[in-house]
Design a protein around this motif. Structure first.
Motif, mmCIF file in Angstrom:
data_model
loop_
_atom_site.group_PDB
_atom_site.id
_atom_site.type_symbol
_atom_site.label_atom_id
_atom_site.label_comp_id
_atom_site.label_asym_id
_atom_site.label_seq_id
_atom_site.Cartn_x
_atom_site.Cartn_y
_atom_site.Cartn_z
ATOM 1 N N ASP A 73 7.646 -13.347 -39.228
ATOM 2 C CA ASP A 73 8.044 -13.301 -40.629
ATOM 3 C C ASP A 73 6.976 -12.606 -41.463
ATOM 4 N N ALA A 74 7.334 -12.246 -42.680
ATOM 5 C CA ALA A 74 6.379 -11.589 -43.577
ATOM 6 C C ALA A 74 5.226 -12.520 -43.917
ATOM 7 N N GLY A 75 4.052 -11.943 -44.148
ATOM 8 C CA GLY A 75 2.881 -12.724 -44.524
ATOM 9 C C GLY A 75 2.063 -13.157 -43.330
ATOM 10 N N THR A 76 0.915 -13.757 -43.625
ATOM 11 C CA THR A 76 -0.017 -14.225 -42.602
ATOM 12 C C THR A 76 0.192 -15.716 -42.375
ATOM 13 N N THR A 77 0.437 -16.111 -41.141
ATOM 14 C CA THR A 77 0.669 -17.514 -40.789
ATOM 15 C C THR A 77 -0.659 -18.251 -40.653
ATOM 16 N N PRO A 78 -0.899 -19.308 -41.456
ATOM 17 C CA PRO A 78 -2.145 -20.066 -41.329
ATOM 18 C C PRO A 78 -2.019 -21.226 -40.338
ATOM 19 N N LEU A 79 -3.028 -21.404 -39.498
ATOM 20 C CA LEU A 79 -3.105 -22.540 -38.572
ATOM 21 C C LEU A 79 -4.438 -23.229 -38.820
ATOM 22 N N ILE A 80 -4.392 -24.529 -39.119
ATOM 23 C CA ILE A 80 -5.568 -25.264 -39.582
ATOM 24 C C ILE A 80 -6.241 -25.990 -38.420
ATOM 25 N N GLY A 81 -7.541 -25.751 -38.252
ATOM 26 C CA GLY A 81 -8.282 -26.380 -37.173
ATOM 27 C C GLY A 81 -8.432 -27.880 -37.377
#
Length: 293
Positions: free
Chosen positions: A19-27
């Protein structure tokens, strides 16, 4: 895609990355940090740095035993059945056969994906000095075995190369594999992100942000503009815990062991608030709590 499950956790993460945009994944580094993170984001990164610190009290230089990491991911998946879980498996715990075994175990548990790096032992945090990498052909052979082993699991191919020519050479080679995403760790500038983005072509690109690391501090909007598809935040929970615990105990000592009053706090945390937070994990595992995005 090798036997990809259209509705599996790996494919769900692939779809979000596309999908559009940057996918954030939280440590996250333990179940408590994951429980708090789950209320803010729908994706988690199981950080090797955070797990080594939390579980062993040791730096991220190769102490993690794979059964411990697998057990942690199993607990996470039980509590957070709908969240994305991207797992740091370092170098696959040295041996390619071990790497494949771990991938099989994580896929059965329901992990969304793994990151496999090209470091050789003794390994280092990706933003530390003194990193050494395997010969490219040796890493690619290990990566190909892992890729052949997975069915749904998303695989991030990571290089820790530090020499400029080698960074670009490895980025190109990783992009040509069947890995889903490419990560060049320790990128030092926006210009280098642009150069790597050009080298990997249409392959999704991951950027690793860690406080005090070698990479620039960039917003998701800035990363999207640079063509980054995924951003992992390795240790925000760990470092925030470090600061908050140290401050709380410093104040406790200075107040002769008297607990602080919470009546005036905007968001107090005590027995009731903590218990209510943790009770959400029971409800979530039974499908009674909506995932907050």
């Amino acid at each position: 895609m090798h036997g990809s499950n259209a509705s599996g956790p790996g494919q769900r993460l692939r779809s979000e990355i596309a999908d559009a945009g940057t996918t954030p994944l939280i440590g996250v580094h333990d179940m408590y940090s994951a429980t708090i993170a789950a209320g803010h984001y729908n994706g988690m990164f199981v950080s090797g740095f955070g797990f080594a610190a939390s579980y062993y009290g040791l730096p991220d230089i190769g102490f993690i035993a794979w059964p411990d990491m697998v057990a942690f991911v199993e607990r996470l998946r039980g509590a957070f059945p709908e969240h994305h879980l991207l797992v740091d498996i370092d170098d696959g715990y040295v041996d390619p056969e071990v790497a494949c075994h771990v991938v099989r175990r994580l896929e059965r548990i329901g992990a969304s994906g793994v990151i496999l790096e090209d470091q050789k032992r003794p390994r280092r945090c990706g933003h530390a000095d003194g990193k050494q990498v395997l010969p490219l052909e040796e890493y690619l052979a290990k990566l190909e075995l892992v890729l052949a082993e997975r069915t749904d699991l998303l695989v991030v191919a990571r290089t820790d190369a530090t020499e400029e020519e080698d960074i670009l050479r490895r980025a190109r080679a990783l992009a040509e594999t069947d890995a889903d995403v490419v990560l060049v760790d320790g990128v030092r500038s926006e210009e280098w992100i642009r150069r790597i983005r050009k080298e990997v072509g249409d392959k999704p690109l991951l950027f690793n942000q860690i406080a005090g690391g070698k990479s620039p501090r960039l917003s998701l909007t800035e990363l999207t503009d640079l063509g980054v598809d995924v951003a992992i935040y390795s240790t925000p929970c760990l470092f925030a815990s470090h600061r908050a615990i140290d401050q709380a105990l410093t104040e406790l000592k200075s107040d002769d062991g008297r607990l602080p009053a919470t009546a005036g706090e905007v968001r107090p945390v005590g027995v009731r608030e903590s218990t209510e937070l943790l009770e959400q994990n029971i409800a979530r595992s039974r499908g009674r709590v909506d995932v907050t995005v």
